[in-house]
Design a protein around this motif. Structure first.
Motif, PDB file in Angstrom:
ATOM      1  N   GLU A 253       2.386   9.819   8.680  1.00 35.40           N
ATOM      2  CA  GLU A 253       2.418   8.738   9.669  1.00 35.40           C
ATOM      3  C   GLU A 253       1.021   8.151   9.893  1.00 35.40           C
ATOM      4  OE1 GLU A 253       3.720  11.732  10.113  1.00 35.40           O
ATOM      5  OE2 GLU A 253       5.867  11.252   9.946  1.00 35.40           O
ATOM      6  N   GLN A 254      -0.001   9.023   9.872  1.00 35.23           N
ATOM      7  CA  GLN A 254      -1.377   8.546  10.038  1.00 35.23           C
ATOM      8  C   GLN A 254      -1.818   7.709   8.843  1.00 35.23           C
ATOM      9  OE1 GLN A 254      -2.813  12.681  10.755  1.00 35.23           O
ATOM     10  NE2 GLN A 254      -3.864  11.807  12.519  1.00 35.23           N
ATOM     11  N   VAL A 255      -1.405   8.121   7.643  1.00 35.19           N
ATOM     12  CA  VAL A 255      -1.758   7.358   6.434  1.00 35.19           C
ATOM     13  C   VAL A 255      -1.074   6.004   6.452  1.00 35.19           C
ATOM     14  CG1 VAL A 255      -1.677   7.348   3.907  1.00 35.19           C
ATOM     15  CG2 VAL A 255      -2.059   9.500   5.137  1.00 35.19           C
ATOM     16  N   ILE A 256       0.168   5.962   6.934  1.00 37.98           N
ATOM     17  CA  ILE A 256       0.898   4.691   7.013  1.00 37.98           C
ATOM     18  C   ILE A 256       0.153   3.722   7.927  1.00 37.98           C
ATOM     19  CG2 ILE A 256       3.008   3.617   7.913  1.00 37.98           C
ATOM     20  CD1 ILE A 256       4.522   6.076   6.862  1.00 37.98           C
TER      21      ILE A 256
ATOM     22  N   ARG B 233       5.590  -4.917  -7.941  1.00 41.63           N
ATOM     23  CA  ARG B 233       5.131  -6.100  -8.684  1.00 41.63           C
ATOM     24  C   ARG B 233       3.742  -5.904  -9.273  1.00 41.63           C
ATOM     25  NH1 ARG B 233       6.821  -8.690  -3.978  1.00 41.63           N
ATOM     26  NH2 ARG B 233       4.671  -9.375  -3.582  1.00 41.63           N
ATOM     27  N   SER B 234       2.916  -5.121  -8.595  1.00 45.20           N
ATOM     28  CA  SER B 234       1.547  -4.912  -9.091  1.00 45.20           C
ATOM     29  C   SER B 234       1.533  -4.004 -10.319  1.00 45.20           C
ATOM     30  CB  SER B 234       0.679  -4.297  -7.995  1.00 45.20           C
ATOM     31  OG  SER B 234       1.042  -2.937  -7.762  1.00 45.20           O
ATOM     32  N   GLY B 235       2.518  -3.072 -10.394  1.00 40.83           N
ATOM     33  CA  GLY B 235       2.537  -2.123 -11.507  1.00 40.83           C
ATOM     34  C   GLY B 235       1.433  -1.092 -11.434  1.00 40.83           C
ATOM     35  N   LEU B 236       0.844  -0.904 -10.249  1.00 42.22           N
ATOM     36  CA  LEU B 236      -0.306  -0.003 -10.099  1.00 42.22           C
ATOM     37  C   LEU B 236       0.042   1.315  -9.424  1.00 42.22           C
ATOM     38  CD1 LEU B 236      -2.959  -2.651  -8.943  1.00 42.22           C
ATOM     39  CD2 LEU B 236      -2.706  -1.654 -11.214  1.00 42.22           C
ATOM     40  N   LEU B 237       1.142   1.359  -8.692  1.00 47.03           N
ATOM     41  CA  LEU B 237       1.544   2.582  -7.993  1.00 47.03           C
ATOM     42  C   LEU B 237       2.856   3.094  -8.564  1.00 47.03           C
ATOM     43  CD1 LEU B 237       0.813   2.048  -4.187  1.00 47.03           C
ATOM     44  CD2 LEU B 237      -0.394   3.521  -5.785  1.00 47.03           C
ATOM     45  N   TYR B 238       2.961   4.430  -8.677  1.00 49.23           N
ATOM     46  CA  TYR B 238       4.160   5.045  -9.220  1.00 49.23           C
ATOM     47  C   TYR B 238       4.571   6.212  -8.331  1.00 49.23           C
ATOM     48  CZ  TYR B 238       2.632   2.456 -13.336  1.00 49.23           C
ATOM     49  OH  TYR B 238       2.222   1.463 -14.180  1.00 49.23           O
ATOM     50  N   ALA B 239       5.853   6.505  -8.311  1.00 46.33           N
ATOM     51  CA  ALA B 239       6.346   7.659  -7.568  1.00 46.33           C
ATOM     52  C   ALA B 239       5.686   8.918  -8.114  1.00 46.33           C
ATOM     53  CB  ALA B 239       7.863   7.751  -7.683  1.00 46.33           C
ATOM     54  N   GLY B 240       5.193   9.755  -7.214  1.00 47.53           N
ATOM     55  CA  GLY B 240       4.505  10.977  -7.621  1.00 47.53           C
ATOM     56  C   GLY B 240       2.997  10.868  -7.610  1.00 47.53           C
ATOM     57  N   ASP B 241       2.459   9.642  -7.518  1.00 42.21           N
ATOM     58  CA  ASP B 241       0.999   9.477  -7.447  1.00 42.21           C
ATOM     59  C   ASP B 241       0.455  10.154  -6.191  1.00 42.21           C
ATOM     60  OD1 ASP B 241       0.864   8.087  -9.774  1.00 42.21           O
ATOM     61  OD2 ASP B 241       0.582   6.115  -8.873  1.00 42.21           O
ATOM     62  N   LYS B 242      -0.652  10.857  -6.352  1.00 41.92           N
ATOM     63  CA  LYS B 242      -1.314  11.509  -5.220  1.00 41.92           C
ATOM     64  C   LYS B 242      -2.329  10.554  -4.604  1.00 41.92           C
ATOM     65  CE  LYS B 242      -4.648  15.209  -4.283  1.00 41.92           C
ATOM     66  NZ  LYS B 242      -5.398  16.333  -4.886  1.00 41.92           N
ATOM     67  N   LEU B 243      -2.272  10.390  -3.278  1.00 43.19           N
ATOM     68  CA  LEU B 243      -3.226   9.538  -2.572  1.00 43.19           C
ATOM     69  C   LEU B 243      -4.421  10.390  -2.137  1.00 43.19           C
ATOM     70  CD1 LEU B 243      -0.911   7.331  -0.310  1.00 43.19           C
ATOM     71  CD2 LEU B 243      -1.692   6.913  -2.641  1.00 43.19           C
ATOM     72  N   VAL B 244      -5.602   9.965  -2.519  1.00 45.93           N
ATOM     73  CA  VAL B 244      -6.826  10.683  -2.162  1.00 45.93           C
ATOM     74  C   VAL B 244      -7.563   9.961  -1.042  1.00 45.93           C
ATOM     75  CG1 VAL B 244      -9.052  11.524  -3.020  1.00 45.93           C
ATOM     76  CG2 VAL B 244      -7.032  11.596  -4.492  1.00 45.93           C
ATOM     77  N   GLU B 245      -7.586   8.630  -1.142  1.00 46.21           N
ATOM     78  CA  GLU B 245      -8.336   7.827  -0.174  1.00 46.21           C
ATOM     79  C   GLU B 245      -7.628   6.492  -0.007  1.00 46.21           C
ATOM     80  OE1 GLU B 245     -12.524   5.890  -0.831  1.00 46.21           O
ATOM     81  OE2 GLU B 245     -12.862   7.975  -0.284  1.00 46.21           O
ATOM     82  N   VAL B 246      -7.568   5.999   1.228  1.00 49.62           N
ATOM     83  CA  VAL B 246      -6.940   4.708   1.512  1.00 49.62           C
ATOM     84  C   VAL B 246      -7.902   3.875   2.344  1.00 49.62           C
ATOM     85  CG1 VAL B 246      -5.036   3.524   2.649  1.00 49.62           C
ATOM     86  CG2 VAL B 246      -4.598   5.657   1.427  1.00 49.62           C
ATOM     87  N   ASN B 247      -8.270   2.710   1.832  1.00 50.60           N
ATOM     88  CA  ASN B 247      -9.214   1.820   2.536  1.00 50.60           C
ATOM     89  C   ASN B 247     -10.496   2.534   2.928  1.00 50.60           C
ATOM     90  OD1 ASN B 247      -7.407  -0.302   2.327  1.00 50.60           O
ATOM     91  ND2 ASN B 247      -6.498   0.065   4.326  1.00 50.60           N
ATOM     92  N   GLY B 248     -10.968   3.416   2.033  1.00 50.79           N
ATOM     93  CA  GLY B 248     -12.219   4.134   2.287  1.00 50.79           C
ATOM     94  C   GLY B 248     -12.077   5.355   3.171  1.00 50.79           C
ATOM     95  N   VAL B 249     -10.856   5.695   3.593  1.00 51.42           N
ATOM     96  CA  VAL B 249     -10.624   6.844   4.484  1.00 51.42           C
ATOM     97  C   VAL B 249      -9.958   7.966   3.691  1.00 51.42           C
ATOM     98  CG1 VAL B 249      -9.474   7.640   6.585  1.00 51.42           C
ATOM     99  CG2 VAL B 249     -10.345   5.295   6.445  1.00 51.42           C
ATOM    100  N   PRO B 250     -10.582   9.157   3.586  1.00 55.07           N
ATOM    101  CA  PRO B 250      -9.934  10.290   2.907  1.00 55.07           C
ATOM    102  C   PRO B 250      -8.660  10.691   3.649  1.00 55.07           C
ATOM    103  CG  PRO B 250     -12.284  10.706   3.239  1.00 55.07           C
ATOM    104  CD  PRO B 250     -11.941   9.485   4.044  1.00 55.07           C
ATOM    105  N   VAL B 251      -7.587  10.972   2.898  1.00 54.77           N
ATOM    106  CA  VAL B 251      -6.302  11.271   3.521  1.00 54.77           C
ATOM    107  C   VAL B 251      -5.996  12.763   3.556  1.00 54.77           C
ATOM    108  CG1 VAL B 251      -5.374   9.034   2.846  1.00 54.77           C
ATOM    109  CG2 VAL B 251      -4.999  11.003   1.363  1.00 54.77           C
ATOM    110  N   GLU B 252      -6.904  13.589   3.032  1.00 55.42           N
ATOM    111  CA  GLU B 252      -6.674  15.035   3.038  1.00 55.42           C
ATOM    112  C   GLU B 252      -6.582  15.536   4.479  1.00 55.42           C
ATOM    113  OE1 GLU B 252      -8.546  19.182   1.190  1.00 55.42           O
ATOM    114  OE2 GLU B 252      -9.586  17.269   0.910  1.00 55.42           O
ATOM    115  N   GLY B 253      -5.527  16.252   4.790  1.00 55.57           N
ATOM    116  CA  GLY B 253      -5.342  16.796   6.125  1.00 55.57           C
ATOM    117  C   GLY B 253      -4.635  15.857   7.082  1.00 55.57           C
ATOM    118  N   LEU B 254      -4.394  14.627   6.673  1.00 52.81           N
ATOM    119  CA  LEU B 254      -3.713  13.668   7.549  1.00 52.81           C
ATOM    120  C   LEU B 254      -2.197  13.788   7.386  1.00 52.81           C
ATOM    121  CD1 LEU B 254      -5.849  10.408   7.134  1.00 52.81           C
ATOM    122  CD2 LEU B 254      -6.042  12.175   8.894  1.00 52.81           C
ATOM    123  N   GLU B 255      -1.495  13.424   8.441  1.00 54.96           N
ATOM    124  CA  GLU B 255      -0.039  13.359   8.379  1.00 54.96           C
ATOM    125  C   GLU B 255       0.375  12.046   7.714  1.00 54.96           C
ATOM    126  OE1 GLU B 255       2.124  15.722   9.204  1.00 54.96           O
ATOM    127  OE2 GLU B 255       0.413  17.019   9.701  1.00 54.96           O
TER     128      GLU B 255
END
Length: 202
Positions: free
Chosen positions: A196-199, A172-194
């Motif tokens: 499940e940890q990002v979820i 509904r937001s139209g902001l996320l698309y399949a294939g988008d790379k996540l770099v940071e979530v809620n201020g936390v870098p996701v590089e190296g995370l599993e």
């Protein structure tokens, strides 16, 4: 209104009850119940209130209350003034910024100023031309699921959006698309995370 319609329905059902129509008695008792009557009254009051489209008198109720307290301190101390000061200084009425809690006046100002969204950091001005494009996406979940799945890319190891569920928050937001790379979530870098940890961060 709704209450008037319910009254007419009850009148019709009372006639059917006398004829002993199957199931009508239970329906009649349900529609006549006090809790349903109370809910309908609340609903009508809210609809009437929303129809007026009320606007706040001031977006700075907390600041105004502090001014009033200061003025009352200099006024002759009658019983009414002491009581008013006590009410305005009550913890449930005003918030304590040091403790981070929000009380009535603070919540009022937040709504009046429409300050609902988190504040995002500004984008840097000097982004190199050869650098990958990056978007900052703000989604307020309010205890609802994101409506997207994530996975680790088999080759790069990046955390990416695997699928956006139709009708979900992300869709509904139209902001996320399949294939988008996540770099940071809620201020936390996701590089190296599993994934499940990002979820868990999401």
């Amino acid at each position: 209104g709704v209450s008037h319609v319910l009254t007419l329905v009850l009148q019709e059902l009372s006639l059917l009850c006398k004829r002993d129509v199957n199931g009508v008695g239970m329906l009649y008792d349900l529609l006549r119940s006090r809790w349903l009557q109370a809910l309908l009254k609340i609903y009508e009051c809210l609809q009437h209130y929303l129809g007026k489209r009320p606007v706040p008198v001031t977006p700075q109720a907390r600041a105004l209350s502090r001014e009033v307290i200061e003025l009352l301190r200099e006024a002759p101390q009658s019983g009414e003034i002491k009581e008013l000061r006590r009410l305005l200084r009550a913890p449930h009425l005003k918030a304590s910024p040091a403790r981070g809690n929000r009380a009535l006046l603070s919540a009022h100002d937040t709504v009046a100023q429409k300050d609902f969204e988190p504040t995002l950091p500004p984008l840097p001005d000097n982004i190199p031309e050869n650098e990958e494009a990056m978007r900052i996406v703000c989604l307020v979940k309010n205890n609802q699921p994101l409506g997207a799945t994530i996975k680790r890319h088999e080759i790069t190891g990046d955390i990416t959006v695997a699928r956006v569920i139709h009708g979900g928050l992300a869709d509904r937001s139209g902001l996320l698309y399949a294939g988008d790379k996540l770099v940071e979530v809620n201020g936390v870098p996701v590089e190296g995370l599993e994934p499940e940890q990002v979820i868990n961060i999401l």
